[in-house]
Write a protein that holds these residues in place. Structure first.
Motif, PDB file in Angstrom:
ATOM      1  N   ALA A 202       0.759  -1.147  -0.097  1.00  0.00           N
ATOM      2  CA  ALA A 202      -0.044   0.216   0.100  1.00  0.00           C
ATOM      3  C   ALA A 202       0.930   1.327   0.057  1.00  0.00           C
ATOM      4  N   HIS A 203       2.193   1.165   0.171  1.00  0.00           N
ATOM      5  CA  HIS A 203       2.990   2.341   0.253  1.00  0.00           C
ATOM      6  C   HIS A 203       4.351   1.982  -0.537  1.00  0.00           C
ATOM      7  N   VAL A 204       4.262   1.350  -1.637  1.00  0.00           N
ATOM      8  CA  VAL A 204       5.471   1.248  -2.539  1.00  0.00           C
ATOM      9  C   VAL A 204       5.240   1.676  -3.956  1.00  0.00           C
ATOM     10  N   ALA A 205       6.447   2.386  -4.327  1.00  0.00           N
ATOM     11  CA  ALA A 205       6.163   2.658  -5.937  1.00  0.00           C
ATOM     12  C   ALA A 205       7.488   2.010  -6.538  1.00  0.00           C
ATOM     13  N   LEU A 206       7.296   1.744  -7.939  1.00  0.00           N
ATOM     14  CA  LEU A 206       8.536   1.524  -8.899  1.00  0.00           C
ATOM     15  C   LEU A 206       8.750   2.575  -9.405  1.00  0.00           C
ATOM     16  N   LEU A 207      10.283   2.682  -9.445  1.00  0.00           N
ATOM     17  CA  LEU A 207      10.934   3.984  -9.839  1.00  0.00           C
ATOM     18  C   LEU A 207      11.866   3.504 -11.150  1.00  0.00           C
TER      19      LEU A 207
ATOM     20  N   TRP B 183      -0.323  -0.511  -8.607  1.00  0.00           N
ATOM     21  CA  TRP B 183       0.639   0.121  -7.896  1.00  0.00           C
ATOM     22  C   TRP B 183       1.346   1.304  -8.711  1.00  0.00           C
ATOM     23  N   PRO B 184       1.688   2.388  -7.721  1.00  0.00           N
ATOM     24  CA  PRO B 184       2.308   3.561  -8.644  1.00  0.00           C
ATOM     25  C   PRO B 184       3.525   3.288  -9.259  1.00  0.00           C
ATOM     26  N   VAL B 185       3.824   3.996 -10.538  1.00  0.00           N
ATOM     27  CA  VAL B 185       4.741   3.717 -11.072  1.00  0.00           C
ATOM     28  C   VAL B 185       5.241   5.316 -11.474  1.00  0.00           C
ATOM     29  N   ILE B 186       6.581   5.366 -11.373  1.00  0.00           N
ATOM     30  CA  ILE B 186       7.083   6.962 -11.366  1.00  0.00           C
ATOM     31  C   ILE B 186       8.413   6.834 -12.391  1.00  0.00           C
TER      32      ILE B 186
ATOM     33  N   SER C 230       1.751   8.922   0.259  1.00  0.00           N
ATOM     34  CA  SER C 230       2.059   8.127   1.434  1.00  0.00           C
ATOM     35  C   SER C 230       3.025   6.951   0.889  1.00  0.00           C
ATOM     36  N   ILE C 231       3.962   7.103  -0.061  1.00  0.00           N
ATOM     37  CA  ILE C 231       4.828   6.223  -0.255  1.00  0.00           C
ATOM     38  C   ILE C 231       6.090   6.035   0.526  1.00  0.00           C
ATOM     39  N   THR C 232       6.533   5.138   0.957  1.00  0.00           N
ATOM     40  CA  THR C 232       7.529   5.170   1.923  1.00  0.00           C
ATOM     41  C   THR C 232       8.748   4.244   1.446  1.00  0.00           C
ATOM     42  N   SER C 233       8.525   3.269   0.550  1.00  0.00           N
ATOM     43  CA  SER C 233       9.220   2.305  -0.094  1.00  0.00           C
ATOM     44  C   SER C 233       9.555   2.384  -1.721  1.00  0.00           C
ATOM     45  N   LEU C 234      10.487   2.316  -2.096  1.00  0.00           N
ATOM     46  CA  LEU C 234      10.783   2.319  -3.460  1.00  0.00           C
ATOM     47  C   LEU C 234      11.505   1.033  -3.947  1.00  0.00           C
ATOM     48  N   VAL C 235      10.945   0.600  -5.095  1.00  0.00           N
ATOM     49  CA  VAL C 235      11.771  -0.563  -5.990  1.00  0.00           C
ATOM     50  C   VAL C 235      12.393   0.269  -6.968  1.00  0.00           C
ATOM     51  N   VAL C 236      13.602   0.206  -6.996  1.00  0.00           N
ATOM     52  CA  VAL C 236      14.438   0.894  -7.975  1.00  0.00           C
ATOM     53  C   VAL C 236      14.997   0.431  -9.378  1.00  0.00           C
ATOM     54  N   THR C 237      14.700   0.808 -10.261  1.00  0.00           N
ATOM     55  CA  THR C 237      15.496   0.373 -11.770  1.00  0.00           C
ATOM     56  C   THR C 237      15.919   1.405 -12.592  1.00  0.00           C
ATOM     57  N   GLY C 238      16.841   1.321 -13.342  1.00  0.00           N
ATOM     58  CA  GLY C 238      17.166   2.414 -14.263  1.00  0.00           C
ATOM     59  C   GLY C 238      18.700   2.271 -14.616  1.00  0.00           C
ATOM     60  N   VAL C 239      19.093   3.378 -15.263  1.00  0.00           N
ATOM     61  CA  VAL C 239      20.600   3.519 -15.744  1.00  0.00           C
ATOM     62  C   VAL C 239      20.790   4.848 -15.241  1.00  0.00           C
ATOM     63  N   THR C 240      22.277   5.217 -15.116  1.00  0.00           N
ATOM     64  CA  THR C 240      23.153   3.816 -14.934  1.00  0.00           C
ATOM     65  C   THR C 240      23.464   3.781 -13.280  1.00  0.00           C
ATOM     66  N   THR C 241      23.757   2.665 -13.147  1.00  0.00           N
ATOM     67  CA  THR C 241      23.768   2.162 -11.696  1.00  0.00           C
ATOM     68  C   THR C 241      24.710   2.906 -10.632  1.00  0.00           C
ATOM     69  N   GLU C 242      25.901   3.319 -11.253  1.00  0.00           N
ATOM     70  CA  GLU C 242      26.579   4.160 -10.452  1.00  0.00           C
ATOM     71  C   GLU C 242      26.493   5.428 -10.433  1.00  0.00           C
TER      72      GLU C 242
END
Length: 229
Positions: free
Chosen positions: A16-21, A65-68, A148-160
């Protein structure tokens, strides 16, 4: 709560409080003819992150679930581009100059667009940022707190670079981050591995690291909410 096998230990989040970034999956970084290639990089190395991210994106969309999405780029008049950024290195083309996909890293150009496989759907938030971190000079924090997002699942480029900058910014602001190793990528494999190790070091000092398979396996048991009739 959903618990995902992760490094350095399992990570739990409330759906209920997660989003994909999805950070900077732009043509300028991922496809030939863009800014990444102008720096002399092999952009094909970033393509490996697109397929796994697409699967995670589908899972989030299925559950509502939210996507940003974020995009790095500058105003057409370049008034938000510091010389310290513009003049670094010795690229074949600099930010703002005309390339095969339009002006490099300029909002509105073809290269600034997100790759078709991960293109935003109507209603998904797109954050345009002038820097590497997704919180710098943007309203991302406001968007997350308003939902009310508290957790992020993170994808993307570049890692560093943009991923690491964003995750560290998120950590300082009190957000928890699960970084997906196969949904992130670098032009330099050794930098990718080093960044992942730094995230999870010292008891997840910056965040947790898992694979898309770990995540999808964990959420498969989460019931898909019934759609309104």
């Amino acid at each position: 709560m959903i618990t995902v096998p992760a490094q350095p230990f399992p990570h739990s989040f409330d759906p209920a409080h997660v989003a994909l970034l999805c950070i900077d999956f732009q043509r300028d970084f991922v496809e030939p003819g863009g800014f990444g290639e102008s720096l002399g990089n092999d952009v094909s190395r970033l393509r490996t992150a697109v397929g796994p991210t697409r699967a995670v994106l589908a899972a989030f969309r299925e559950r509502g679930w939210p996507v940003i999405h974020t995009r790095e780029g500058h105003r057409p008049d370049l008034t938000d581009l510091f010389p310290a950024k513009r003049d670094r290195g010795n690229p074949s083309l600099r930010i703002g100059e005309e390339g095969p996909m339009g002006r490099l890293l300029v909002r509105g150009s073809k290269g600034h667009d997100i790759v078709p496989e991960l293109a935003p759907l109507p209603g998904e938030v797109v954050v345009d940022k002038p820097g590497k971190g997704s919180f710098y000079a943007t309203d991302l924090e406001t968007v997350l707190r308003a939902r009310s997002i508290t957790s992020l699942v993170v994808t993307g480029v570049t890692t560093e670079v943009c991923v690491q900058s964003t995750v560290r910014e998120a950590n300082d602001r009190g957000f928890e981050a699960l970084i997906l190793s196969d949904c992130t990528g670098s032009y330099f494999p050794e930098f990718h591995e080093s960044a992942l190790a730094m995230f999870a070091a010292q008891g997840a000092i910056v965040g947790w690291v898992a694979t898309s398979t770990d995540l999808l396996g964990a959420i498969d048991s989460s019931p898909v909410p019934a759609k309104d009739m």
